[in-house]
Design a protein around this motif. Structure first.
Motif, PDB file in Angstrom:
ATOM      1  N   LEU A  99       0.811  -1.205   0.000  1.00 31.47           N
ATOM      2  CA  LEU A  99       0.000   0.000   0.000  1.00 31.47           C
ATOM      3  C   LEU A  99       0.849   1.261   0.000  1.00 31.47           C
ATOM      4  CD1 LEU A  99      -2.680  -0.973   2.655  1.00 31.47           C
ATOM      5  CD2 LEU A  99      -3.043  -0.741   0.194  1.00 31.47           C
ATOM      6  N   THR A 100       0.326   2.292  -0.686  1.00 34.05           N
ATOM      7  CA  THR A 100       0.875   3.641  -0.593  1.00 34.05           C
ATOM      8  C   THR A 100      -0.175   4.497   0.094  1.00 34.05           C
ATOM      9  OG1 THR A 100       2.198   3.407  -2.588  1.00 34.05           O
ATOM     10  CG2 THR A 100       1.702   5.629  -1.859  1.00 34.05           C
ATOM     11  N   PHE A 101       0.227   5.145   1.181  1.00 34.59           N
ATOM     12  CA  PHE A 101      -0.714   5.910   1.998  1.00 34.59           C
ATOM     13  C   PHE A 101      -0.592   7.409   1.722  1.00 34.59           C
ATOM     14  CE2 PHE A 101      -2.478   2.911   5.049  1.00 34.59           C
ATOM     15  CZ  PHE A 101      -1.625   1.831   4.943  1.00 34.59           C
ATOM     16  N   GLY A 102      -1.722   8.088   1.845  1.00 35.14           N
ATOM     17  CA  GLY A 102      -1.701   9.531   1.892  1.00 35.14           C
ATOM     18  C   GLY A 102      -1.311   9.978   3.294  1.00 35.14           C
ATOM     19  N   SER A 103      -1.151  11.279   3.444  1.00 36.70           N
ATOM     20  CA  SER A 103      -0.700  11.806   4.732  1.00 36.70           C
ATOM     21  C   SER A 103      -1.817  11.891   5.773  1.00 36.70           C
ATOM     22  CB  SER A 103      -0.066  13.186   4.543  1.00 36.70           C
ATOM     23  OG  SER A 103      -0.976  14.044   3.880  1.00 36.70           O
ATOM     24  N   GLY A 104      -3.046  11.692   5.319  1.00 36.42           N
ATOM     25  CA  GLY A 104      -4.161  11.671   6.261  1.00 36.42           C
ATOM     26  C   GLY A 104      -4.865  13.003   6.393  1.00 36.42           C
ATOM     27  N   THR A 105      -6.167  12.944   6.660  1.00 35.42           N
ATOM     28  CA  THR A 105      -6.977  14.129   6.941  1.00 35.42           C
ATOM     29  C   THR A 105      -7.514  14.016   8.355  1.00 35.42           C
ATOM     30  OG1 THR A 105      -7.658  14.418   4.643  1.00 35.42           O
ATOM     31  CG2 THR A 105      -9.018  15.477   6.327  1.00 35.42           C
ATOM     32  N   GLN A 106      -7.235  15.045   9.154  1.00 36.12           N
ATOM     33  CA  GLN A 106      -7.724  15.043  10.535  1.00 36.12           C
ATOM     34  C   GLN A 106      -9.144  15.604  10.565  1.00 36.12           C
ATOM     35  OE1 GLN A 106      -5.121  17.096  13.284  1.00 36.12           O
ATOM     36  NE2 GLN A 106      -6.635  17.058  14.919  1.00 36.12           N
ATOM     37  N   LEU A 107     -10.068  14.806  11.025  1.00 38.15           N
ATOM     38  CA  LEU A 107     -11.480  15.194  11.111  1.00 38.15           C
ATOM     39  C   LEU A 107     -11.883  15.400  12.566  1.00 38.15           C
ATOM     40  CD1 LEU A 107     -14.379  15.496   9.913  1.00 38.15           C
ATOM     41  CD2 LEU A 107     -14.619  13.015  10.261  1.00 38.15           C
ATOM     42  N   THR A 108     -12.549  16.523  12.818  1.00 39.93           N
ATOM     43  CA  THR A 108     -13.122  16.784  14.134  1.00 39.93           C
ATOM     44  C   THR A 108     -14.612  17.010  13.967  1.00 39.93           C
ATOM     45  OG1 THR A 108     -11.083  17.806  14.949  1.00 39.93           O
ATOM     46  CG2 THR A 108     -13.103  18.273  16.173  1.00 39.93           C
ATOM     47  N   VAL A 109     -15.412  16.242  14.695  1.00 38.89           N
ATOM     48  CA  VAL A 109     -16.857  16.408  14.681  1.00 38.89           C
ATOM     49  C   VAL A 109     -17.245  17.115  15.968  1.00 38.89           C
ATOM     50  CG1 VAL A 109     -19.089  15.269  14.560  1.00 38.89           C
ATOM     51  CG2 VAL A 109     -17.121  14.301  13.330  1.00 38.89           C
ATOM     52  N   LEU A 110     -17.806  18.293  15.811  1.00 41.01           N
ATOM     53  CA  LEU A 110     -18.116  19.142  16.962  1.00 41.01           C
ATOM     54  C   LEU A 110     -19.500  18.834  17.500  1.00 41.01           C
ATOM     55  CD1 LEU A 110     -16.771  22.431  15.341  1.00 41.01           C
ATOM     56  CD2 LEU A 110     -15.607  20.967  17.010  1.00 41.01           C
ATOM     57  N   PRO A 111     -19.620  18.605  18.824  1.00 43.45           N
ATOM     58  CA  PRO A 111     -20.947  18.290  19.417  1.00 43.45           C
ATOM     59  C   PRO A 111     -21.878  19.488  19.329  1.00 43.45           C
ATOM     60  CG  PRO A 111     -19.145  17.777  20.944  1.00 43.45           C
ATOM     61  CD  PRO A 111     -18.548  18.531  19.797  1.00 43.45           C
TER      62      PRO A 111
END
Lengths: 111, 117
Positions: A99-111
């Motif tokens: 696999l080749t991975f991307g650097s990732g996306t940080q997701l925050t779900v706000l209450p």
């Protein structure tokens, strides 16, 4: 240019909204794509795989693949605070077995 | 069924030293893959072992090596440590090698966090 590109974010969405995570890849021969979720301080876990053009749905998650545009996306419906994590996009290039991975996306779900 | 285990979980070493990390796969899994994760380079594949044979290797220098034992347990060794080797080292096990089906059944361990001073 990285083989797999992701917007690193951070991406914030309100609880209940749709989170849209995007990924592009450079190897046109790549056939298989994977989305992983990684909570802070934890290891990645596979949440979706997609191999054909179009949409693939699994519960609140939908993966979308457009090979002509070399674009993969992950939609999370009815986002919950527990979805807050880094999402990694990965491809299996035609010339390799790993696999080749991307650097990732940080997701925050706000209450 | 127990998950993938890695030891040690944390490690501090100094430049020039060598280190050995251990991974015990899920029972019945014969493939073990190693990955390096850093903030700068992200998650990168190191190598994969299946039935005690290296089946696949990523683009890392020869200082990184590994092996697999007959019970499928695997070790990874890094010699002559450099500051840039500071990372989270993850191993992942799967029942089979190669192909998308092996990736769909691949599970990661908790990782070993290595700090090189």
């Amino acid at each position: 240019q990285k083989e797999v590109e992701q917007n690193s974010g951070p991406l914030s969405v309100p609880e209940g909204a749709i989170a849209s995570l995007n990924c592009t890849y450079s190897d046109r021969g790549s056939q298989s794509f994977f989305w992983y979720r990684q909570y802070s301080g934890k290891s990645p876990e596979l949440i979706m795989s997609i191999y054909s053009n179009g949409d693939k749905e699994d519960g609140r998650f939908t993966a979308q693949l457009n090979k002509a545009s070399q674009y993969v996306s992950l939609l999370i419906r009815d986002s919950q605070p527990s979805d807050s994590a880094t999402y990694l996009c990965a491809s299996l290039p035609s010339s390799a077995r790993q696999l080749t991975f991307g650097s990732g996306t940080q997701l925050t779900v706000l209450p | 069924k127990a998950g993938v285990t890695q030891t040690p979980r944390y490690l501090i070493k100094t430049r020039g030293q060598q280190v050995t990390l251990s991974c015990s796969p899920i029972s019945g899994h014969r493939s073990v893959s190693w990955y390096q994760q850093t903030p700068g380079q992200g998650l990168q594949f190191l190598f994969e072992y299946f039935s005690e044979t290296q089946r696949n290797k990523g683009n890392f220098p020869g200082r990184f090596s590994g092996r697999q034992f007959s019970n499928s347990r695997s070790e990874m060794n890094v010699s002559t440590l450099e500051l840039g080797d500071s990372a989270l080292y993850l191993c992942a096990s799967s029942p089979r090698t190669s192909g998308v089906r092996s990736l769909e059944t691949q599970y990661f361990g908790p990782g070993t966090r290595l700090l090189v001073l």
